[in-house]
Write a protein that holds these residues in place. Structure first.
Motif, mmCIF file in Angstrom:
data_model
loop_
_atom_site.group_PDB
_atom_site.id
_atom_site.type_symbol
_atom_site.label_atom_id
_atom_site.label_comp_id
_atom_site.label_asym_id
_atom_site.label_seq_id
_atom_site.Cartn_x
_atom_site.Cartn_y
_atom_site.Cartn_z
ATOM 1 N N PRO A 140 0.809 -1.232 0.000
ATOM 2 C CA PRO A 140 0.000 0.000 0.000
ATOM 3 C C PRO A 140 0.836 1.274 0.000
ATOM 4 N N PHE A 141 2.071 1.173 0.462
ATOM 5 C CA PHE A 141 2.907 2.378 0.534
ATOM 6 C C PHE A 141 3.426 2.800 -0.844
ATOM 7 N N ALA A 142 3.228 1.923 -1.841
ATOM 8 C CA ALA A 142 3.747 2.232 -3.174
ATOM 9 C C ALA A 142 2.903 3.282 -3.889
ATOM 10 N N VAL A 143 1.669 3.490 -3.427
ATOM 11 C CA VAL A 143 0.791 4.401 -4.170
ATOM 12 C C VAL A 143 1.146 5.863 -3.888
ATOM 13 N N ASN A 144 0.844 6.682 -4.871
ATOM 14 C CA ASN A 144 1.085 8.119 -4.700
ATOM 15 C C ASN A 144 0.164 8.685 -3.628
ATOM 16 N N ILE B 119 1.619 15.069 -2.672
ATOM 17 C CA ILE B 119 1.358 16.074 -1.647
ATOM 18 C C ILE B 119 2.534 16.053 -0.670
ATOM 19 N N SER B 120 2.934 17.211 -0.286
ATOM 20 C CA SER B 120 4.023 17.239 0.688
ATOM 21 C C SER B 120 3.544 16.683 2.019
ATOM 22 N N LEU B 121 4.244 15.675 2.468
ATOM 23 C CA LEU B 121 3.840 15.069 3.733
ATOM 24 C C LEU B 121 4.234 15.925 4.927
ATOM 25 N N ARG B 122 4.975 16.974 4.606
ATOM 26 C CA ARG B 122 5.346 17.841 5.717
ATOM 27 C C ARG B 122 4.240 18.829 6.060
ATOM 28 N N ALA B 123 3.165 18.757 5.298
ATOM 29 C CA ALA B 123 2.061 19.681 5.551
ATOM 30 C C ALA B 123 1.475 19.437 6.942
ATOM 31 N N ASP B 124 0.490 20.257 7.257
ATOM 32 C CA ASP B 124 -0.063 20.227 8.607
ATOM 33 C C ASP B 124 -0.591 18.850 8.996
ATOM 34 N N GLY B 125 -0.563 18.569 10.268
ATOM 35 C CA GLY B 125 -1.242 17.383 10.773
ATOM 36 C C GLY B 125 -0.440 16.102 10.703
ATOM 37 N N ILE B 126 0.748 16.138 10.242
ATOM 38 C CA ILE B 126 1.494 14.881 10.170
ATOM 39 C C ILE B 126 2.893 15.103 10.740
ATOM 40 N N SER B 127 3.266 14.237 11.617
ATOM 41 C CA SER B 127 4.524 14.456 12.314
ATOM 42 C C SER B 127 5.698 14.048 11.434
ATOM 43 N N MET B 128 6.869 14.532 11.786
ATOM 44 C CA MET B 128 8.072 14.183 11.024
ATOM 45 C C MET B 128 8.353 12.691 11.143
ATOM 46 N N ASP B 129 8.025 12.113 12.298
ATOM 47 C CA ASP B 129 8.253 10.674 12.477
ATOM 48 C C ASP B 129 7.429 9.885 11.474
ATOM 49 N N THR B 130 6.139 10.239 11.413
ATOM 50 C CA THR B 130 5.250 9.537 10.489
ATOM 51 C C THR B 130 5.709 9.759 9.061
ATOM 52 N N HIS B 131 6.108 10.997 8.778
ATOM 53 C CA HIS B 131 6.582 11.318 7.438
ATOM 54 C C HIS B 131 7.780 10.444 7.079
ATOM 55 N N ALA B 132 8.700 10.326 8.004
ATOM 56 C CA ALA B 132 9.912 9.545 7.743
ATOM 57 C C ALA B 132 9.577 8.074 7.504
ATOM 58 N N LEU C 12 6.710 6.770 6.451
ATOM 59 C CA LEU C 12 5.998 6.597 5.181
ATOM 60 C C LEU C 12 6.954 6.706 4.002
ATOM 61 N N THR C 13 7.839 7.685 4.070
ATOM 62 C CA THR C 13 8.794 7.879 2.981
ATOM 63 C C THR C 13 9.711 6.664 2.856
ATOM 64 N N GLU C 14 10.183 6.202 3.980
ATOM 65 C CA GLU C 14 11.099 5.057 3.978
ATOM 66 C C GLU C 14 10.417 3.827 3.374
ATOM 67 N N ARG C 15 9.186 3.598 3.782
ATOM 68 C CA ARG C 15 8.482 2.418 3.277
ATOM 69 C C ARG C 15 8.173 2.545 1.789
ATOM 70 N N ARG C 16 7.833 3.772 1.378
ATOM 71 C CA ARG C 16 7.520 3.955 -0.041
ATOM 72 C C ARG C 16 8.764 3.702 -0.890
ATOM 73 N N GLU C 17 9.897 4.198 -0.430
ATOM 74 C CA GLU C 17 11.145 3.967 -1.159
ATOM 75 C C GLU C 17 11.450 2.473 -1.234
ATOM 76 N N LEU C 18 11.263 1.817 -0.102
ATOM 77 C CA LEU C 18 11.564 0.385 0.006
ATOM 78 C C LEU C 18 10.732 -0.417 -1.000
ATOM 79 N N VAL C 19 9.444 -0.167 -1.001
ATOM 80 C CA VAL C 19 8.560 -0.987 -1.828
ATOM 81 C C VAL C 19 8.669 -0.596 -3.303
ATOM 82 N N ARG C 20 8.896 0.655 -3.569
ATOM 83 C CA ARG C 20 9.021 1.062 -4.985
ATOM 84 C C ARG C 20 10.285 0.471 -5.598
#
Lengths: 265, 182
Positions: free
Chosen positions: A64-68, B98-111, B113-121
């Motif tokens: 699920p993390f792969a989606v934009n 969308i920039s995940l740094r926008a309101d309502g999301i912590s840097m921890d969560t951002h990190a 999500l970004t890490e997992r997205r990189e991993l899976v992509r």
């Protein structure tokens, strides 16, 4: 040895073969309904297949993390907030199990609907027990050898999360019993399973849960109840909701082990 | 989660603020329709509230749990409607990031999500196109192997092999990347 070989070598039984053939579909959550039951049944008793599925899950959970990332409508938060409040207020208060309920219910006004629901189900349960008891007092070819009609036991089912609860009322030497349960999630599917001392498992029936979260139904087991080491209620995600070992009754002597020959499946 | 289980609206709001984007994005990818994705998100959060007392982080992170609920409910909905989601929406294809740094999301969560997205992509990029296609049709569109076989006019055995290889490679790639990261 690669993972492919590992899976092939693990396929020691027909069920393991079946499982290894469908494990990718199971991990991806797309098993067809008719295969799902067999898969879950096997999985509940096979730690090797469970471990393999868990390994695949680590990769699947990342998909699920792969989606934009896309932002929903800004009003969605408000809509969810309002709906949450609405459903929360409409939700019947969860009824604790009878053994823990007295102190919690005492001293505060219990909401009328759940108490009514609980009361009706419990009354029905008692009536069902009485009816089964009277039935077993009648002369019958089947019951005359092993059933006295007076050996009824009530088994308390233990909850996995201390919220739900349940009882089974039955003669341990009979295949029939009445199950009553409460505080179940009606949006989930529940199944009644039993396992004997040789670790053979059977799905006995679906447990029909009313919107109130209560359930009561008569259940016919494949063999005499005393031959099982555990009877349990399983959710559709494979986790146990309630369970009981039928050598622990709460209203009488421990039932003696049955000497009758199991009828088999 | 205890607070959510007890029905505190602030807990629901917090859960929404933290994870609504990945949940909504995934729901949209599966349903292919904004309205249905928003409806699904609400159902997911309401189910999370009803099951909050059962959540245990020993079985995975909170976001993985939410996404797993999203997947199960989306598959149920897709099968119930007996239709398949449309192709990815235009906004998805135009990479509306969308920039995940926008309101309502912590840097921890951002990190995370970004890490997992990189991993899976990275893992998915390494898959041959036919394997990736089968994986996506199965996971994001909820198609069974038999349905994929019919859709692609390809033997069922070939689909099974592609799916098996795709998942094994994904798993190996993820494990390898995790090892390298440590």
């Amino acid at each position: 040895m690669n993972d492919h070989d590992v899976i092939d070598n693990l396929a020691e039984s027909d069920d393991c073969l079946f499982c290894s053939d469908h494990i990718e579909e199971a991990a991806l959550g797309i098993l067809e309904a008719e295969d799902q039951e067999r898969f879950e049944h096997h999985l509940s008793g096979c730690s090797i297949c469970r471990a393999e599925l868990a390994r695949l899950d680590t990769a699947v959970q990342l998909l699920p993390f792969a989606v934009n990332q896309i932002e929903p409508d800004a009003a969605l938060k408000l809509r969810l907030h309002e709906r949450f409040l609405q459903e929360r207020d409409a939700e019947p208060t969860r009824i604790p199990s009878p053994r823990k309920s007295e102190s919690r219910i005492r001293g505060r006004k219990a909401p009328s609907r759940p108490m009514w629901t609980f009361g009706s189900v419990f009354a029905g349960f008692c009536v069902a027990l009485a009816v089964i008891g009277l039935w077993n007092l009648l002369p019958s070819n089947e019951s005359s050898t092993s059933m006295s009609g007076r050996n009824f036991q009530v088994y308390a089912m233990q909850s996995s999360d201390d919220q739900s609860g349940g009882h089974i009322g039955a003669d341990p030497d009979s295949k029939d019993g009445t199950m009553m349960a409460w505080n179940l999630d009606p949006s989930e599917k529940h199944e009644i399973w039993c396992v004997d001392h040789e670790d053979n498992r059977w799905k006995v029936d679906d447990l029909v849960v009313a919107d109130s979260g209560s359930a009561m139904q008569t259940v016919t087991f494949p063999k005499e109840i005393s031959t099982y080491k555990q009877i349990y209620v399983m959710r559709n995600d494979g986790t146990q909701e309630l369970s009981v070992a039928p050598n622990q009754a709460i209203n009488g002597d421990e039932p003696a082990p049955s000497e009758s020959t199991p009828a088999g499946d | 989660m205890q607070s959510l289980a007890e029905g505190h609206p602030e807990a629901m709001d917090l859960l929404y603020d933290r994870y609504h984007r990945p949940v909504f994005s995934f729901a949209l990818r599966m349903m292919g329709d904004r309205d249905q994705a928003e409806e699904l998100l609400q159902e997911v959060y309401l189910r999370a509230w009803r099951r909050a007392s059962r959540f245990t982080d020993a079985r995975g992170s909170l976001i993985s749990w939410l996404l797993s609920i999203t997947h199960n409910m989306a598959i149920d909905e897709i099968r119930k409607q007996q239709r398949r989601p449309q192709k990815q929406q235009a906004e998805d294809q135009t990479e509306l990031m969308i920039s995940l740094r926008a309101d309502g999301i912590s840097m921890d969560t951002h990190a995370i999500l970004t890490e997992r997205r990189e991993l899976v992509r990275k893992a998915m990029d390494q898959l041959p196109q036919p394997q990736r296609e089968v994986l996506e049709l199965a996971y994001f569109n909820g198609l069974t192997q038999r349905e994929i076989s019919e859709l692609l006019d390809t033997p069922l055995g070939t689909i099974k092999t592609r799916m098996r290889l795709a998942l094994r490679k994904m798993q190996e790639s993820v494990e390898l990347q995790s090892l390298e990261a440590t």
